[in-house]
Write an enzyme that holds these catalytic residues in place. Structure first.
Site, PDB file in Angstrom:
ATOM      1  N   HIS A 324       0.821  -1.203   0.000  1.00 13.25           N
ATOM      2  CA  HIS A 324       0.000   0.000   0.000  1.00 13.25           C
ATOM      3  C   HIS A 324       0.856   1.254   0.000  1.00 13.25           C
ATOM      4  O   HIS A 324       1.971   1.269   0.540  1.00 13.25           O
ATOM      5  CB  HIS A 324      -0.860   0.066   1.282  1.00 13.25           C
ATOM      6  N   THR A 351     -10.000   5.398   4.990  1.00 14.41           N
ATOM      7  CA  THR A 351      -9.667   4.364   4.020  1.00 14.41           C
ATOM      8  C   THR A 351     -10.642   3.199   4.029  1.00 14.41           C
ATOM      9  O   THR A 351     -10.510   2.266   3.236  1.00 14.41           O
ATOM     10  CB  THR A 351      -8.244   3.855   4.285  1.00 14.41           C
ATOM     11  N   TYR A 375     -16.586  -5.594  10.595  1.00 11.04           N
ATOM     12  CA  TYR A 375     -15.725  -5.274   9.450  1.00 11.04           C
ATOM     13  C   TYR A 375     -15.586  -3.760   9.275  1.00 11.04           C
ATOM     14  O   TYR A 375     -16.572  -3.033   9.233  1.00 11.04           O
ATOM     15  CB  TYR A 375     -16.299  -5.888   8.166  1.00 11.04           C
ATOM     16  N   ARG A 395      -8.669  -7.461   6.780  1.00  6.96           N
ATOM     17  CA  ARG A 395      -7.856  -8.680   6.662  1.00  6.96           C
ATOM     18  C   ARG A 395      -8.177  -9.635   7.807  1.00  6.96           C
ATOM     19  O   ARG A 395      -7.295 -10.097   8.530  1.00  6.96           O
ATOM     20  CB  ARG A 395      -6.354  -8.374   6.662  1.00  6.96           C
ATOM     21  N   GLY A 411     -11.295   1.064  -2.726  1.00  2.00           N
ATOM     22  CA  GLY A 411     -11.632   2.475  -2.792  1.00  2.00           C
ATOM     23  C   GLY A 411     -12.024   2.876  -4.210  1.00  2.00           C
ATOM     24  O   GLY A 411     -11.230   2.730  -5.145  1.00  2.00           O
TER      25      GLY A 411
END
Length: 440
Positions: A324, A351, A375, A395, A411
């Site tokens: 990332h 994010t 989540y 994750r 995104g």
């Protein structure tokens, strides 16, 4: 009152098997394992529990009846007040905030929207707290017999057998996700918002061994934080790539937005090519830059004037099967603010939601296939001295009532394509999918 007694000893073993051993031991109905900065903490049993829904904050002390109080104003501050009111000196608390906690934050709530239902936050002040790092083990407990049993377990030989994992197909239901991405791109091009994170769920066709999954998955990942929890029937094991916010006892604040993703772990040449592409792709750079700008604006609302800045702008962080773009946004907390104010200012993570947040949340509630639950919420630790550390829940493997699943998002911005965003979710899911262990 002070109820804890400490005992420490050196330990040469790898902390991970010790942590998993404690989670498997059956000593605790509820527990949270939290790894941060080279230290694992196992917080087991509930000396006190604090939970929050849209109307009430509820507190339960061990052996006593639940006390429910209606809260108003800030939901994060309601949690802080409940914890500060506990008759326990030197408390530390561990737990989670669900993504829908955002629906309680006044600045994010759309006019006329309904308050989210169900429990939105749960924290425990543990009966027993075990901290393991390279310096050794510290066992802190309010229960003498439990402390003795924990010490006994930690000093016993560790089973060297690592459980076998079962891979999960992460490419299911691609068409439905692509259609939702295409709709979001249309809305962005119409100017409804700049960016939104849309997610998809992959069901696991068997019950998962969560402790085994955590052990295998942790060895296959390089997380910013990791966690394993079982609280009131909710289970999760995760390898968070990103810190939502960290506040130390002196008021230093840090958040680390990660936005912009490419695959990792496919060989030196392929990884280098993917990195070069990531650093130069206009879509990925734009997505990251707007996230960093928004993070600065959020911290300025709770930090002293002139203290908010950016370090290591657009560095690369390798997290399991992906890499990332990453930047550090830092500041110093205003004297009138608390670490809980800082958490609320940045929650949910940019994010994992979008820009602007209110409009992106509306889009998520319309376009995501189901409510998110844990989540993209937070697993966190908080302390009586004002320190707080919150990891973004990504994750991860989730399980409730014997049903297990994975979830990942991407995104979406104006230049997004449905196919690329679907591939990004596959890359992220691949950080977890190979490590799921089937329950016996």
């Amino acid at each position: 009152m002070s109820v804890y007694e400490d005992e420490s000893f050196s330990a040469s073993s790898d902390p991970l098997p010790l942590v998993v051993k404690l989670a498997r031991a059956g000593l605790f109905d509820d527990y949270v394992v939290y790894e941060s900065g080279g230290r694992w903490t196992v917080a087991g049993g509930a000396l006190a529990t604090v939970s929050l829904d849209a109307k009430q904050v509820k507190t339960t002390l061990a052996g006593e009846d639940e006390i429910a109080v209606e809260w108003t104003g800030s939901p994060a501050d309601a949690l802080r007040r409940a914890l500060d009111a506990l008759p326990i000196q030197g408390w530390n608390a561990y737990g989670w905030l669900g993504f829908d906690f955002a629906g309680l934050i006044a600045s994010l709530v759309s006019r006329g929207s309904e308050a989210p239902g169900g429990e939105l936050a749960r924290l425990i002040v543990p009966r027993t707290e075990v901290r393991i790092d390279e310096r050794g083990v510290v066992v802190r407990s309010a229960d003498e017999a439990e402390r003795a049993r924990v010490l006994e377990l930690l000093r016993e030989p560790v089973d060297p057998i690592t459980p076998a994992a079962t891979g999960i197909d992460v490419r299911a239901d691609g068409e439905g996700y692509r259609e939702r991405v295409a709709q979001a791109v249309k809305e962005i091009q119409l100017g409804q918002y700049q960016k939104v994170i849309l997610s998809r769920t992959v069901r696991i066709p068997f019950e998962a061994d969560m402790a085994g999954t955590y052990e295998v998955g942790r060895r296959g990942n390089t997380p910013a934080r990791s966690f394993l929890l079982r609280m009131n029937g909710t289970e999760a094991a995760g390898f968070s790539p990103e810190v939502i916010v960290t506040v130390d006892a002196d008021g230093h604040v840090l958040t680390q937005p990660l936005a912009g993703t490419r695959a990792f772990g496919r060989g030196t040449e392929a990884d280098a090519a993917a990195r070069s592409e990531l650093e130069s792709d206009p879509k990925e750079v734009f997505e990251h830059a707007v996230s960093v700008r928004a993070a600065q604006e959020e911290l300025r609302g709770v930090c002293r004037a002139g203290t908010v800045g950016v370090d290591d702008f657009m560095g690369i962080k390798e997290r399991g099967s992906v890499q990332h773009l990453a930047s550090l946004v830092t500041g110093t907390l205003d004297e009138r603010r608390t670490s809980w104010d800082a958490l609320e200012a940045v929650f949910p993570a940019i994010t994992a939601s979008g820009i602007p947040k209110r409009e992106s949340l509306d889009a998520i509630f319309r376009l995501d296939e189901t409510r998110r639950g844990l989540y993209s919420g937070a697993v966190l630790s908080a302390s009586h001295d004002g320190a707080l550390d919150a990891a973004l829940v990504l994750r991860a493997v989730y399980q409730q009532d014997g049903q297990a699943w994975l979830r990942a998002g991407a995104g979406i911005v104006t230049d997004s394509t449905p196919e690329r965003e679907f591939e990004e979710t596959c890359e992220k899911l691949s950080s977890v999918a190979p490590f799921v262990v089937r329950a016996d």
